[in-house]
Motif scaffolding. Structure first.
Motif, short mmCIF file in Angstrom:
data_model
loop_
_atom_site.label_atom_id
_atom_site.label_comp_id
_atom_site.label_asym_id
_atom_site.label_seq_id
_atom_site.Cartn_x
_atom_site.Cartn_y
_atom_site.Cartn_z
N ALA A 75 -13.12 33.20 0.14
CA ALA A 75 -12.06 33.96 0.72
C ALA A 75 -12.59 35.46 1.18
CB ALA A 75 -11.03 33.87 -0.52
N SER A 76 -11.91 35.87 2.13
CA SER A 76 -12.17 37.44 2.38
C SER A 76 -10.88 37.97 2.90
CB SER A 76 -13.33 37.35 3.32
OG SER A 76 -13.22 36.52 4.57
N PRO A 77 -10.71 39.07 3.26
CA PRO A 77 -9.43 39.55 3.73
C PRO A 77 -9.09 38.70 4.84
CG PRO A 77 -10.99 41.31 3.21
CD PRO A 77 -11.70 39.98 2.97
N GLY A 78 -7.93 38.22 4.99
CA GLY A 78 -7.20 37.30 6.02
C GLY A 78 -6.92 35.98 5.33
N LEU A 79 -6.97 35.05 6.14
CA LEU A 79 -6.57 33.80 5.68
C LEU A 79 -7.64 32.76 5.59
CD1 LEU A 79 -3.96 31.94 5.00
CD2 LEU A 79 -4.15 31.23 7.42
N LEU A 80 -7.64 32.16 4.19
CA LEU A 80 -8.73 30.91 4.10
C LEU A 80 -7.71 29.90 4.02
CD1 LEU A 80 -11.35 29.68 3.40
CD2 LEU A 80 -10.73 29.97 0.98
N ALA A 81 -7.67 28.86 5.05
CA ALA A 81 -7.04 27.79 5.11
C ALA A 81 -7.80 26.40 5.00
CB ALA A 81 -6.07 27.59 6.41
N LEU A 82 -7.33 25.42 3.92
CA LEU A 82 -8.02 24.29 4.13
C LEU A 82 -6.98 23.20 4.64
CD1 LEU A 82 -9.74 25.62 1.81
CD2 LEU A 82 -9.65 23.68 0.71
N ALA A 83 -7.66 22.20 5.12
CA ALA A 83 -6.68 20.94 5.62
C ALA A 83 -7.52 19.61 5.06
CB ALA A 83 -6.39 20.90 6.95
N THR A 84 -6.66 18.82 4.66
CA THR A 84 -7.33 17.45 4.43
C THR A 84 -6.03 16.42 4.56
OG1 THR A 84 -6.94 17.51 2.16
CG2 THR A 84 -9.04 18.19 2.87
N ASP A 85 -6.61 14.97 4.41
CA ASP A 85 -5.34 13.98 4.39
C ASP A 85 -4.95 14.24 2.99
OD1 ASP A 85 -5.70 12.90 6.70
OD2 ASP A 85 -7.03 11.33 5.92
N GLY A 86 -3.52 14.27 3.00
CA GLY A 86 -2.79 14.48 1.57
C GLY A 86 -3.35 13.55 0.47
N GLU A 87 -3.79 12.44 0.95
CA GLU A 87 -3.87 11.31 -0.16
C GLU A 87 -5.37 11.37 -0.91
OE1 GLU A 87 -3.39 10.96 3.13
OE2 GLU A 87 -1.48 10.04 3.10
N THR A 88 -6.34 12.59 -0.14
CA THR A 88 -7.25 12.93 -0.88
C THR A 88 -7.04 13.17 -2.25
OG1 THR A 88 -8.20 14.09 1.03
CG2 THR A 88 -9.06 14.75 -1.04
N TYR A 89 -6.05 13.74 -2.74
CA TYR A 89 -5.48 14.22 -4.13
C TYR A 89 -5.05 12.94 -4.55
CZ TYR A 89 -6.11 18.60 -1.68
OH TYR A 89 -6.58 19.66 -1.16
N GLY A 90 -5.55 12.36 -5.42
CA GLY A 90 -4.86 11.25 -6.17
C GLY A 90 -5.23 9.80 -6.09
N HIS A 91 -5.32 9.63 -4.48
CA HIS A 91 -5.59 8.23 -4.01
C HIS A 91 -7.09 8.11 -3.68
CE1 HIS A 91 -5.37 4.48 -1.92
NE2 HIS A 91 -5.77 5.13 -1.00
N TRP A 93 0.66 -1.27 -0.15
CA TRP A 93 0.06 -0.12 0.00
C TRP A 93 0.67 1.21 -0.10
CZ3 TRP A 93 -4.72 0.73 -1.55
CH2 TRP A 93 -5.38 -0.50 -1.80
N ASN A 94 2.13 1.39 0.53
CA ASN A 94 2.81 2.48 0.30
C ASN A 94 3.20 2.61 -1.04
OD1 ASN A 94 2.87 2.61 3.16
ND2 ASN A 94 5.10 2.70 3.40
N HIS A 95 3.43 1.65 -1.76
CA HIS A 95 3.93 1.88 -3.00
C HIS A 95 2.59 2.37 -4.02
CE1 HIS A 95 7.64 -0.42 -2.82
NE2 HIS A 95 7.90 0.42 -3.74
N ARG A 96 1.74 1.62 -3.48
CA ARG A 96 0.41 2.22 -4.36
C ARG A 96 -0.04 3.61 -4.29
NH1 ARG A 96 -4.33 -1.00 -5.16
NH2 ARG A 96 -6.41 0.25 -5.66
N ILE A 97 0.11 4.13 -2.77
CA ILE A 97 -0.50 5.43 -2.42
C ILE A 97 0.60 6.29 -3.10
CG2 ILE A 97 -1.13 7.06 -0.80
CD1 ILE A 97 -2.34 4.29 0.61
N THR A 98 1.80 6.05 -3.13
CA THR A 98 2.81 6.60 -3.66
C THR A 98 2.72 7.07 -5.11
OG1 THR A 98 4.58 6.12 -2.14
CG2 THR A 98 5.29 7.10 -4.01
N ARG A 99 2.05 6.00 -5.65
CA ARG A 99 2.12 5.93 -7.18
C ARG A 99 0.85 6.80 -7.54
NH1 ARG A 99 -0.66 2.83 -10.92
NH2 ARG A 99 -1.45 1.39 -9.30
N GLU A 100 -0.14 6.63 -6.83
CA GLU A 100 -1.47 7.59 -6.86
C GLU A 100 -1.51 9.02 -6.40
OE1 GLU A 100 -4.14 3.58 -6.91
OE2 GLU A 100 -4.35 4.97 -5.27
N SER A 101 -0.85 9.20 -5.46
CA SER A 101 -0.78 10.58 -4.89
C SER A 101 0.40 11.28 -4.52
CB SER A 101 -1.70 10.21 -3.38
OG SER A 101 -1.88 11.54 -2.88
N TYR A 102 1.36 10.66 -3.94
CA TYR A 102 2.67 11.38 -3.32
C TYR A 102 3.30 11.91 -4.67
CZ TYR A 102 1.07 9.26 0.80
OH TYR A 102 0.42 8.67 2.07
N ALA A 103 3.56 10.86 -5.68
CA ALA A 103 4.29 11.19 -6.97
C ALA A 103 3.63 11.99 -7.70
CB ALA A 103 4.98 10.07 -7.16
#
Ligand SMILES: [Zn+2]
Length: 790
Positions: A247-263, A36-46
């Motif tokens: 967005a409005s004046p100031g900071l708009l921050a999002l936080a998710t698991d990084g694996e959301t993107y691609g995996h 699974w480490n390889h799988r998620i690296t291939r789908e998301s981290y890389a």
């Protein structure tokens, strides 16, 4: 104030390492990836490091390193694995941090709690180790001290923040629901807040009991939720509009698991790259930033008190990691998690006893056992060598025997901490791989405790595990899981020697009499010195320890061959009878290779199971016999993979070399011939014949038509086609990376592969082309063929 945008990704995987080999073993469910480490690296981290930005006709106009434009943290245990398995992606993460540091004055990378422990549930010692080791790991990896730290599951309380602040960390990031009340720093009333009313556009200061302070950012809950779970990544433009509206004046921050993107969401990295590109160009007045840069420019003017303890994935404080609170994942609605409390109790008890042993036994090894334990993080991070560590922390003139004990005590603590990673409690059943891994790390820690003189730890925790109820009748309780799933994973000198012998054998690396060869894993290496084909010695040495355990072994090799041959094992004209062990295991050699002899069933059926022969070792602990079939499934799989990898390599090299001499004969034809003579025989060599054709086999006219017809008719199964194209990719990569690539040959290969409808995946070659800007030079035509806009 300007509108600022910060998108944070938390990159982490549950620990999968085997605690003896310290390597991730094959996981069948991750196929076609090995684990699974390889799988998620291939789908998301890389892909996040190399996101494709396409033009309107779908051609690559940029390969974007998203880490350069987002805030991110990656777990030390994940990065340690990735540094071996995919150094390119780790390098790009570090480069991204440097580039953001240059651009914003502060880097994008944040540190993360070392073993992803729920810190509010950890002892004071473990809190301090988890944070200190993480700071060392970050410093070694990114070449600077971290400014912020991501808390596992954003689990927080005052004691946790005290440790962060004491280690020099300036901020962390929490879910909006974790804030309880806010007030102006300048003085004023406290106002109760919730996720809906909290103003998340600014950082807040937390004043700690010690007098120290730390800043806290809160991410946008609903929007982060939408990214993670509501298909917001399906379309980049929609994603952008939601961000811009929020967005409005100031900071708009999002936080998710990084694996959301691609995996979790295929091609999510492309939607993210689109959004980052829009923001980078200042669309709608949004500016990209990271938390550290925003904090430096906008120090808190408000303070906050937090719900303590609390976390982002449990509505009941941090109960998810110690009780049956109802929060769960895993897909079994009726299941209960009454096992969580006893599991927490058992592993906490184990760690307490291990700590006691460490400080008692360590007192005669270390100048200051506490300082040594903290300092061990520098050895793990590579900031200090073992020699430097020893001269700083060992007692003067410490006998070699006690030095060996000292290193074992430190390794014991390492695995003791690993056993408490949050993942063991996160899902819905105690027999799942995550709790079983946690228990296995505890077993390893207890083994090291026992080898350094501690007694009775297992006997203390088994009664507690007995009270942990499994949802599965075949297990019943945690003690049965310990017996059935955990204990069988324990290595011995015999099991390690057996794996070393078989690994060397499978790779044709078995030393001849009088010679030595080493089989090594990240955690342990075994040096085999043969006195004959069936006997010798094995010296077992552990990473970050000193000394070696030496045993004598005897065994029966699985078949003929298997010796190291000093290269050229697969020369085409000298058929390597039996080379590789598995290739012709059991062959009696009664037929010369290549003769069409038929023989008898008995000849064919004389298969030998390489894992069936016992390996006998004799050492200080007496004589033990071990049958490799008794290894856990993942370790059997690793050995099977070693045999199969070597066998397929030997067969390929032999067959492709032979094909180079016969391919020209394939299309000799007569009159109105429409089928290849000996087509069934040629079909058995389809991959090698296609390989030869792709790389330039020169035939024309009707001969070419007949060849193509045949290659189409007999086009290999999916696995053969994929396997062939992996080899084609490897050669294309080597060619493109060479000082003067044969661009014409590469382009011809792509055209021919396309004619044959072979599966194209030019990911790695595209990355190389982009890195070296080859699409702008002589490689233009080839680059265009594999998808670049030029
Ligand atoms: Zn809960």
């Amino acid at each position: 104030m300007d509108k600022h945008l910060c998108i944070h990704g938390h990159f982490y995987q549950p620990p999968r390492e085997d605690p003896w080999l310290n390597t991730v073993l094959p996981e069948g469910s991750a196929a076609p990836s090995p684990d699974w480490n390889h799988r998620i690296t291939r789908e998301s981290y890389a892909p996040l490091a190399r996101a494709r930005r396409l033009d309107s006709s779908g051609r690559i106009r940029e390969v974007m390193n998203c880490y350069e434009w987002i805030s991110f943290n990656a777990g030390p245990t994940l990065l340690n694995w990735m540094a071996q398995a995919d150094p390119d992606t780790v390098r790009l993460m570090v480069e991204a941090d440097r580039a953001s540091l240059a651009r914003l004055g502060h880097g994008n990378a944040m540190a993360q709690v070392y073993h992803h422990q729920i810190l509010p549930l950890a002892s004071q010692l473990d809190k301090e180790l988890e944070v200190a080791w993480a700071v060392d790991d970050f410093t070694a990896r990114f070449g600077r001290a971290p400014e912020g730290m991501w808390l596992a599951e954003t689990a927080v309380d005052a004691a946790t923040l005290e440790v962060l602040a004491a280690c020099g960390l300036r901020f962390t990031v929490l879910a909006p629901g974790q804030a309880k009340a806010v007030s102006p720093l300048a003085g004023g009333d406290w106002v109760g807040v919730n996720q809906g009313s909290l103003d998340i556009r600014q950082p807040y200061l937390v004043k700690l009991p010690s007098g120290r302070t730390i800043s806290v950012f809160f991410y946008d809950g609903p929007l982060s939720q939408a990214v993670a779970f509501e298909r917001l990544l399906a379309d980049g433009e929609t994603f952008w509009r939601r961000l811009s509206q929020a967005a409005s004046p100031g900071l708009l921050a999002l936080a998710t698991d990084g694996e959301t993107y691609g995996h979790h969401f295929t091609f999510g990295e492309m939607a993210l790259a689109f959004v980052l590109d829009e923001a980078r160009h200042g669309r709608d007045g949004l500016a990209l930033t990271n938390f550290a840069a925003f904090l430096a420019a906008n120090p808190p003017t408000m303070q906050v008190t937090l719900s303590e303890p609390s976390a982002w994935s449990c509505a009941h404080g941090v109960e998810r990691w110690r009780s049956d609170c109802g929060c769960t994942d895993g897909g079994h609605p009726g299941w209960r998690q009454r096992w969580r409390a006893p599991l927490r109790q058992a592993l906490t008890r184990m760690k307490d006893l291990v700590d006691l042993h460490y400080f008692q036994r360590g007192a005669s090894c270390f100048l200051d056992p506490r300082a040594a334990l903290t300092g061990y993080g520098k050895v793990l991070a590579g900031l200090a060598s073992q020699e430097q560590f020893a001269s700083e922390h060992f007692r003067r003139k410490l006998p070699a025997e006690d030095q060996a004990v000292a290193w074992k005590l430190l390794a014991m603590q390492q695995w003791g901490l690993a056993s408490l990673a949050s993942c063991a409690w996160f899902f819905d059943e105690i027999s799942r791989i995550e709790p079983v891994n946690g228990l296995t790390y505890a077993l390893r820690a207890m083994e090291l405790a026992s080898r350094t003189g501690a007694q009775g730890i297992e006997a203390e925790i088994l009664p507690i595990l007995k009270t942990a109820e499994s949802n599965l009748a075949e297990y019943g309780d945690g003690e049965a899981i310990w017996r059935l799933l955990v204990k069988p994973r324990q290595e011995s000198e015999a099991s390690l020697t057996a794996q070393a012998l078989l690994t060397l054998w499978a790779g044709d690396r078995m030393p001849g009499p009088g010679l030595s060869a080493r089989a090594s894993w990240p955690g342990v290496s075994v040096t085999v010195t043969a006195s004959s084909d069936t006997e010798g010695t094995a010296a077992i040495s552990w990473a970050l320890e000193t000394g070696a355990d030496v045993v004598e072994y005897s065994w029966t090799p699985p078949g003929p061959g298997g010796h190291a041959t000093g290269g050229g094992a697969s020369g085409p004209e000298v058929a390597p009878t039996g080379t590789g062990g598995a290739v012709q295991a059991g062959s009696s050699g009664s037929h010369a290779p290549g003769t069409p002899g038929v023989g008898r069933i008995a000849d064919v059926a004389r298969h030998r199971d390489p894992l069936a022969a016992p390996v006998i070792v004799r050492g200080p602990g007496g004589e033990h016999s071990f049958i490799p079939r008794g290894l856990p499934v993942n370790k059997r799989q690793a050995l099977a993979d070693a045999f199969a990898t070597r066998a397929s390599q030997v067969l390929w090299e032999m067959a492709s070399a032979r094909m180079a001499t016969v391919a020209h004969l394939v299309t000799e034809l007569q009159e109105a011939q429409s089928t290849l003579t000996l087509a069934p025989q040629w079909a058995g060599m389809w991959a090698e014949l296609t390989w030869t054709y792709l790389w330039g086999l020169d035939v024309t006219g009707k001969r070419r038509d007949l060849l193509l017809t045949f290659l189409h008719q007999c086009s290999g199964c999916g696995y053969e086609r994929t396997g062939l194209m992996e080899r084609v990719n490897a050669l294309a990569l080597a060619e493109a990376a060479s000082p003067s690539p044969d661009w014409e040959g590469l382009a011809r290969m792509v055209r021919r592969a396309r004619t044959l409808g072979l599966p194209e995946d030019w990911w790695a070659v595209q990355n190389l082309i982009w890195d070296k800007s080859l699409h702008k030079g002589d490689g233009r035509v080839f680059a265009e063929l594999i998808g670049f806009a030029v």
